[in-house]
Design a protein around this motif. Structure first.
Motif, mmCIF file in Angstrom:
data_model
loop_
_atom_site.group_PDB
_atom_site.id
_atom_site.type_symbol
_atom_site.label_atom_id
_atom_site.label_comp_id
_atom_site.label_asym_id
_atom_site.label_seq_id
_atom_site.Cartn_x
_atom_site.Cartn_y
_atom_site.Cartn_z
ATOM 1 N N MET A 1 0.722 -1.193 -0.162
ATOM 2 C CA MET A 1 -0.173 0.087 -0.081
ATOM 3 C C MET A 1 1.014 1.203 0.174
ATOM 4 O O MET A 1 1.709 1.342 0.644
ATOM 5 C CB MET A 1 -0.944 0.024 1.141
ATOM 6 N N ILE A 2 0.307 2.251 -0.614
ATOM 7 C CA ILE A 2 1.099 3.556 -1.003
ATOM 8 C C ILE A 2 1.195 4.154 0.520
ATOM 9 O O ILE A 2 2.360 4.568 0.908
ATOM 10 C CB ILE A 2 0.383 4.475 -1.663
ATOM 11 N N ARG A 3 0.283 4.085 1.455
ATOM 12 C CA ARG A 3 0.323 4.656 2.515
ATOM 13 C C ARG A 3 1.611 4.232 3.364
ATOM 14 O O ARG A 3 2.206 5.030 4.268
ATOM 15 C CB ARG A 3 -0.886 4.404 3.601
ATOM 16 N N ASP A 4 1.481 2.896 3.315
ATOM 17 C CA ASP A 4 2.591 2.252 3.948
ATOM 18 C C ASP A 4 4.270 2.414 3.748
ATOM 19 O O ASP A 4 5.121 2.771 4.336
ATOM 20 C CB ASP A 4 2.654 0.610 4.168
ATOM 21 N N ASP A 5 4.210 2.608 2.302
ATOM 22 C CA ASP A 5 5.698 3.111 1.906
ATOM 23 C C ASP A 5 5.869 4.606 2.111
ATOM 24 O O ASP A 5 7.139 4.760 2.487
ATOM 25 C CB ASP A 5 5.279 3.114 0.208
ATOM 26 N N ILE A 6 4.900 5.478 2.262
ATOM 27 C CA ILE A 6 5.129 6.790 2.726
ATOM 28 C C ILE A 6 5.523 6.781 4.300
ATOM 29 O O ILE A 6 6.503 7.516 4.591
ATOM 30 C CB ILE A 6 3.851 7.722 2.643
ATOM 31 N N LYS A 7 5.024 5.894 4.930
ATOM 32 C CA LYS A 7 5.525 5.702 6.641
ATOM 33 C C LYS A 7 6.726 5.292 6.671
ATOM 34 O O LYS A 7 7.673 5.957 7.326
ATOM 35 C CB LYS A 7 4.606 4.987 7.471
ATOM 36 N N ALA A 8 7.174 4.181 5.781
ATOM 37 C CA ALA A 8 8.462 3.883 6.104
ATOM 38 C C ALA A 8 9.465 4.752 5.247
ATOM 39 O O ALA A 8 10.632 4.856 6.024
ATOM 40 C CB ALA A 8 8.730 2.340 4.924
ATOM 41 N N ALA A 9 9.236 5.665 4.189
ATOM 42 C CA ALA A 9 10.192 6.692 3.735
ATOM 43 C C ALA A 9 10.377 7.803 4.893
ATOM 44 O O ALA A 9 11.245 8.386 4.745
ATOM 45 C CB ALA A 9 9.373 7.229 2.442
ATOM 46 N N THR A 10 9.211 8.026 5.680
ATOM 47 C CA THR A 10 9.206 9.047 6.575
ATOM 48 C C THR A 10 10.298 8.623 7.586
ATOM 49 O O THR A 10 11.081 9.514 7.937
ATOM 50 C CB THR A 10 7.996 9.451 7.153
ATOM 51 N N ILE A 11 10.150 7.526 8.009
ATOM 52 C CA ILE A 11 11.091 6.903 9.091
ATOM 53 C C ILE A 11 12.373 6.782 8.606
ATOM 54 O O ILE A 11 13.486 7.307 9.248
ATOM 55 C CB ILE A 11 10.627 5.467 9.567
ATOM 56 N N THR A 12 12.777 6.303 7.419
ATOM 57 C CA THR A 12 14.066 6.364 6.799
ATOM 58 C C THR A 12 14.841 7.797 6.644
ATOM 59 O O THR A 12 15.908 8.058 6.809
ATOM 60 C CB THR A 12 13.798 5.525 5.363
#
Length: 149
Positions: free
Chosen positions: A1-12
Protein backbone atom coordinates in the motif's frame (compact mmCIF):
# COMPACT_ATOMS: atom_id res chain seq x y z
CA UNK A 1 0.00 0.00 0.00
CA UNK A 2 1.16 3.50 -0.80
CA UNK A 3 0.36 4.70 2.72
CA UNK A 4 2.78 2.15 4.19
CA UNK A 5 5.48 3.16 1.69
CA UNK A 6 5.12 6.80 2.78
CA UNK A 7 5.41 5.86 6.47
CA UNK A 8 8.51 3.78 5.81
CA UNK A 9 10.07 6.57 3.74
CA UNK A 10 9.35 9.07 6.54
CA UNK A 11 11.13 6.90 9.08
CA UNK A 12 14.09 6.40 6.74
CA UNK A 13 14.32 10.15 6.07
CA UNK A 14 14.21 10.93 9.80
CA UNK A 15 16.98 8.43 10.54
CA UNK A 16 19.09 9.84 7.70
CA UNK A 17 18.61 13.40 8.97
CA UNK A 18 16.97 14.61 5.74
CA UNK A 19 14.92 17.48 7.15
CA UNK A 20 13.37 18.72 3.90
CA UNK A 21 12.34 15.24 2.78
CA UNK A 22 10.94 14.45 6.23
CA UNK A 23 8.91 17.67 6.21
CA UNK A 24 7.43 16.92 2.79
CA UNK A 25 6.57 13.33 3.74
CA UNK A 26 4.90 14.58 6.91
CA UNK A 27 2.89 17.05 4.81
CA UNK A 28 1.69 14.18 2.66
CA UNK A 29 0.72 12.15 5.74
CA UNK A 30 -1.16 15.11 7.21
CA UNK A 31 -3.15 15.65 4.00
CA UNK A 32 -3.99 11.95 3.87
CA UNK A 33 -5.23 12.04 7.48
CA UNK A 34 -7.36 15.10 6.66
CA UNK A 35 -8.90 13.21 3.74
CA UNK A 36 -9.51 10.17 5.98
CA UNK A 37 -11.52 12.36 8.33
CA UNK A 38 -13.50 13.84 5.40
CA UNK A 39 -14.24 10.37 4.11
CA UNK A 40 -15.54 9.14 7.47
CA UNK A 41 -18.08 11.94 7.63
CA UNK A 42 -19.13 11.63 3.97
CA UNK A 43 -20.07 7.96 4.24
CA UNK A 44 -18.40 7.07 0.94
CA UNK A 45 -16.15 4.03 0.84
CA UNK A 46 -13.08 4.77 -1.29
CA UNK A 47 -10.29 2.18 -1.62
CA UNK A 48 -7.20 3.25 0.34
CA UNK A 49 -4.70 3.45 -2.52
CA UNK A 50 -7.20 5.41 -4.61
CA UNK A 51 -7.73 7.89 -1.77
CA UNK A 52 -3.98 8.34 -1.19
CA UNK A 53 -3.33 8.72 -4.91
CA UNK A 54 -6.05 11.36 -5.24
CA UNK A 55 -4.56 13.35 -2.36
CA UNK A 56 -1.07 13.20 -3.83
CA UNK A 57 -2.29 14.11 -7.33
CA UNK A 58 -3.91 17.20 -5.88
CA UNK A 59 -0.72 18.09 -4.01
CA UNK A 60 1.35 17.60 -7.17
CA UNK A 61 -1.00 19.84 -9.15
CA UNK A 62 -0.71 22.55 -6.48
CA UNK A 63 3.10 22.34 -6.63
CA UNK A 64 3.11 22.64 -10.43
CA UNK A 65 0.89 25.72 -10.26
CA UNK A 66 3.12 27.26 -7.58
CA UNK A 67 6.24 26.60 -9.64
CA UNK A 68 4.69 28.41 -12.60
CA UNK A 69 3.70 31.38 -10.44
CA UNK A 70 7.12 31.61 -8.78
CA UNK A 71 8.96 31.41 -12.09
CA UNK A 72 6.69 34.10 -13.57
CA UNK A 73 7.32 36.24 -10.48
CA UNK A 74 11.11 35.77 -10.77
CA UNK A 75 11.31 33.88 -7.45
CA UNK A 76 13.51 31.01 -8.55
CA UNK A 77 14.52 29.99 -5.00
CA UNK A 78 10.89 29.39 -4.05
CA UNK A 79 10.26 27.55 -7.31
CA UNK A 80 13.22 25.28 -6.53
CA UNK A 81 11.70 24.38 -3.13
CA UNK A 82 8.42 23.49 -4.84
CA UNK A 83 10.27 21.37 -7.43
CA UNK A 84 11.97 19.43 -4.63
CA UNK A 85 8.62 18.77 -2.94
CA UNK A 86 7.06 17.78 -6.27
CA UNK A 87 9.83 15.25 -6.90
CA UNK A 88 9.19 13.61 -3.52
CA UNK A 89 5.42 13.50 -4.11
CA UNK A 90 5.86 11.99 -7.58
CA UNK A 91 7.98 9.16 -6.15
CA UNK A 92 4.81 7.68 -4.66
CA UNK A 93 2.37 8.37 -7.49
CA UNK A 94 1.60 5.51 -9.87
CA UNK A 95 2.72 5.88 -13.49
CA UNK A 96 0.08 7.82 -15.40
CA UNK A 97 -1.39 6.52 -18.65
CA UNK A 98 0.13 7.80 -21.88
CA UNK A 99 -1.94 9.86 -24.31
CA UNK A 100 -2.31 6.87 -26.64
CA UNK A 101 -3.54 4.66 -23.81
CA UNK A 102 -5.94 7.42 -22.73
CA UNK A 103 -7.37 7.71 -26.25
CA UNK A 104 -7.87 3.93 -26.42
CA UNK A 105 -9.58 3.90 -23.01
CA UNK A 106 -11.87 6.75 -24.07
CA UNK A 107 -12.86 4.90 -27.25
CA UNK A 108 -13.65 1.78 -25.22
CA UNK A 109 -15.65 3.78 -22.66
CA UNK A 110 -17.64 5.52 -25.42
CA UNK A 111 -18.49 2.13 -26.89
CA UNK A 112 -19.42 0.66 -23.49
CA UNK A 113 -21.70 3.57 -22.54
CA UNK A 114 -23.10 4.05 -26.04
CA UNK A 115 -22.09 7.73 -26.03
CA UNK A 116 -22.82 9.54 -29.28
CA UNK A 117 -22.78 13.24 -28.37
CA UNK A 118 -21.29 15.73 -25.93
CA UNK A 119 -24.43 15.26 -23.81
CA UNK A 120 -23.15 11.78 -22.92
CA UNK A 121 -19.81 13.11 -21.69
CA UNK A 122 -20.74 12.67 -18.02
CA UNK A 123 -21.44 8.97 -18.49
CA UNK A 124 -18.13 8.43 -20.26
CA UNK A 125 -16.15 10.37 -17.64
CA UNK A 126 -17.82 8.38 -14.84
CA UNK A 127 -16.86 5.15 -16.60
CA UNK A 128 -13.25 6.33 -17.02
CA UNK A 129 -12.97 7.49 -13.42
CA UNK A 130 -14.31 4.18 -12.17
CA UNK A 131 -11.84 2.11 -14.17
CA UNK A 132 -8.78 4.36 -14.40
CA UNK A 133 -9.22 6.99 -11.68
CA UNK A 134 -5.79 6.54 -10.13
CA UNK A 135 -3.74 6.30 -13.31
CA UNK A 136 -5.51 8.62 -15.77
CA UNK A 137 -5.29 12.41 -15.81
CA UNK A 138 -8.96 13.33 -15.91
CA UNK A 139 -8.25 16.85 -17.22
CA UNK A 140 -6.44 15.45 -20.24
CA UNK A 141 -9.11 12.79 -20.71
CA UNK A 142 -11.83 15.44 -20.64
CA UNK A 143 -10.08 17.53 -23.29
CA UNK A 144 -9.54 14.49 -25.55
CA UNK A 145 -13.14 13.40 -25.07
CA UNK A 146 -14.53 16.82 -26.03
CA UNK A 147 -12.51 16.78 -29.26
CA UNK A 148 -13.74 13.26 -30.10
CA UNK A 149 -17.43 14.26 -30.34
Amino acid sequence: MIRDDIKAATITAMKAGEKDRTATLRQISAKIKDRDIEQRTSGKDIPDDELVTAVMQKMAKQRRESITMYVDGDREELAENERAELAIIEEFLPQMMSEEETIAAIAAAKETTGATSIKDMGKVMAELKGKYGAVMDMGTASAILKKSF
